[in-house]
Design an enzyme around this catalytic site. Structure first.
Site, PDB file in Angstrom:
ATOM      1  N   ARG A 204      -2.038  39.258 -17.137  1.00 29.88           N
ATOM      2  CA  ARG A 204      -1.890  40.682 -17.409  1.00 29.88           C
ATOM      3  C   ARG A 204      -3.208  41.170 -18.023  1.00 29.88           C
ATOM      4  NH1 ARG A 204       2.818  38.148 -19.554  1.00 29.88           N
ATOM      5  NH2 ARG A 204       4.771  38.761 -18.514  1.00 29.88           N
ATOM      6  N   LYS A 230       3.482  38.270 -23.837  1.00 28.12           N
ATOM      7  CA  LYS A 230       4.399  39.135 -24.580  1.00 28.12           C
ATOM      8  C   LYS A 230       5.230  38.332 -25.577  1.00 28.12           C
ATOM      9  CE  LYS A 230       4.941  42.502 -20.836  1.00 28.12           C
ATOM     10  NZ  LYS A 230       5.908  43.206 -19.950  1.00 28.12           N
ATOM     11  N   HIS A 304      -2.629  44.992 -12.536  1.00 25.51           N
ATOM     12  CA  HIS A 304      -1.329  44.431 -12.178  1.00 25.51           C
ATOM     13  C   HIS A 304      -1.207  44.173 -10.678  1.00 25.51           C
ATOM     14  CE1 HIS A 304       1.925  43.316 -14.801  1.00 25.51           C
ATOM     15  NE2 HIS A 304       2.815  43.604 -13.878  1.00 25.51           N
ATOM     16  N   ARG A 307      -2.348  40.745 -10.241  1.00 23.43           N
ATOM     17  CA  ARG A 307      -1.293  39.818 -10.692  1.00 23.43           C
ATOM     18  C   ARG A 307      -0.219  39.668  -9.613  1.00 23.43           C
ATOM     19  NH1 ARG A 307       1.347  37.678 -15.329  1.00 23.43           N
ATOM     20  NH2 ARG A 307       3.552  38.247 -15.567  1.00 23.43           N
ATOM     21  N   HIS A 330       7.119  34.933 -17.084  1.00 20.81           N
ATOM     22  CA  HIS A 330       8.318  35.781 -17.078  1.00 20.81           C
ATOM     23  C   HIS A 330       9.416  35.160 -17.933  1.00 20.81           C
ATOM     24  CE1 HIS A 330       7.195  37.683 -12.916  1.00 20.81           C
ATOM     25  NE2 HIS A 330       6.624  38.305 -13.930  1.00 20.81           N
ATOM     26  N   TYR A 339       9.211  38.612  -6.077  1.00 17.62           N
ATOM     27  CA  TYR A 339       8.174  38.107  -5.174  1.00 17.62           C
ATOM     28  C   TYR A 339       8.737  37.345  -3.985  1.00 17.62           C
ATOM     29  CZ  TYR A 339       5.182  39.459  -9.011  1.00 17.62           C
ATOM     30  OH  TYR A 339       4.551  40.195  -9.979  1.00 17.62           O
TER      31      TYR A 339
END
Length: 357
Positions: A204, A230, A304, A307, A330, A339
């Site tokens: 990211r 995150k 992004h 990514r 994730h 995806y």
């Protein structure tokens, strides 16, 4: 440091000048419960009791200000991403502005649960009527729900906007990916390394910007990057050859640059990416990608999308859900599942092959 070394670092936002360093960088009254009693922490409330007929609510503006103050204190204590905090603050302020313009209609917006849910439901309808996307509406509802929870201590139950199930994410075609790599190489070692890492590690923008020298380990035969994602999540991602080669070149140039400019070295510290006046910011990372995209004939390119391209290439190489989830960082497998949905191009190719009479 020589002038020739200075020319190795570049990042102009307009794609025309290529030899610069960029730096984007609760109370009671006659037995009636009043849920609007403030204390130093913002609001204090017990169980919500409906107001008796004729009871006048307090001023909406004052109640909103107190709720916002308590909400701000909550956000300051949360381990949320900076962008998330900014978005929640923006949405809460937008709700306050909308509510104050309709104070007569929603005078009990901060008095009881019924009044609060009526106001927020009307806010939801307003956003949808204005054309806001379901995702934006739901982000606004999360922010306002937290505003009420940490302000007047009301737990709202407002229906979320329905978000259509997304299809395959937008990715670069092979030719476009090659054009982006070549454009980055032309801009110099730093931009080449940054683009190679985004495409080769699926970082990211924030993760890329946070990288420090100690987070990158590159040898002639292997390489890894430690990503700080995150919620303080950390993962180590292997680096492919193109990323290792370009990172090696940039690390050499970076060392030369900072040796020649001690003041800049003090500002950059252990940061991997160097800007004109210090460590490259998240906006600076985005500007590099935008500039490279412009040079490659892809205006508006964002980190992004790189990514998404990284994850799609992994899926095309038969990586499974768990592998891609781990590499992207994730928290939910449902996010990774995106995806594995067929793109429009793949569906078209399938039809052409299956119905080629």
């Amino acid at each position: 440091m020589t002038a020739s070394t200075d020319r190795k670092i570049n990042n102009s936002g307009d794609g025309e000048t290529r030899n610069q360093v960029d730096d984007r960088d609760g109370g009671r009254d006659g037995g009636r419960v009043d849920n609007r009693v403030a204390d130093q922490g913002g609001f204090r409330a017990g169980n919500v009791v409906a107001l008796r007929p004729g009871r006048e609510p307090g001023p909406v503006a004052a109640a909103a200000e107190m709720a916002l103050a308590a909400f701000g204190t909550h956000l300051d204590r949360c381990a949320l991403a900076k962008n998330t905090v900014t978005a929640y603050q923006r949405q809460a302020l937008a709700y306050q502005e909308w509510l104050l313009a309709r104070a007569a209609e929603h005078a009990d917006a901060f008095v009881d649960l019924v009044g609060a849910e009526a106001a927020v439901t009307a806010w939801r309808q307003h956003l949808l009527a204005a054309g806001a996307s379901p995702a934006t509406v739901n982000q606004a509802l999360v922010a306002v729900t937290l505003l009420y929870e940490h302000g007047p201590a009301l737990r709202l139950a407002v229906k979320r906007a329905r978000v259509p199930k997304p299809g395959a994410p937008e990715v670069l075609l092979r030719a476009q990916e090659n054009a982006v790599r070549h454009a980055a190489d032309r801009r110099g070692p730093r931009d080449a390394a940054l683009i190679a890492l985004l495409l080769g590690a699926g970082a990211r923008a924030e993760e890329c910007q946070r990288l420090r020298i100690g987070d990158v380990l590159v040898t002639p035969r292997s390489g890894t990057a430690r990503m700080h994602g995150k919620g303080d999540e950390v993962r180590t991602v292997p680096l492919p050859v193109p990323a290792r080669e370009r990172l090696t070149a940039w690390l050499q140039v970076r060392a030369e640059l900072l040796a020649a400019r001690p003041a800049l070295a003090d500002t950059v510290g252990e940061g991997l990416w160097v800007g004109q006046r210090g460590r490259l910011s998240v906006d600076g990372v985005t500007d590099v990608v935008r500039a490279v995209g412009k040079d490659a004939g892809l205006p508006g390119l964002r980190p992004h999308r790189l990514r998404h391209t990284y994850a799609t290439r992994l899926r095309e190489a038969d990586a499974d859900h768990a592998q891609i989830q781990a590499l992207l960082g994730h928290t939910s497998i449902e996010t990774t599942a995106r995806y594995f949905r067929a793109s429009a191009t793949e569906v078209t190719d399938l039809v052409d092959r299956a119905l080629d009479y």
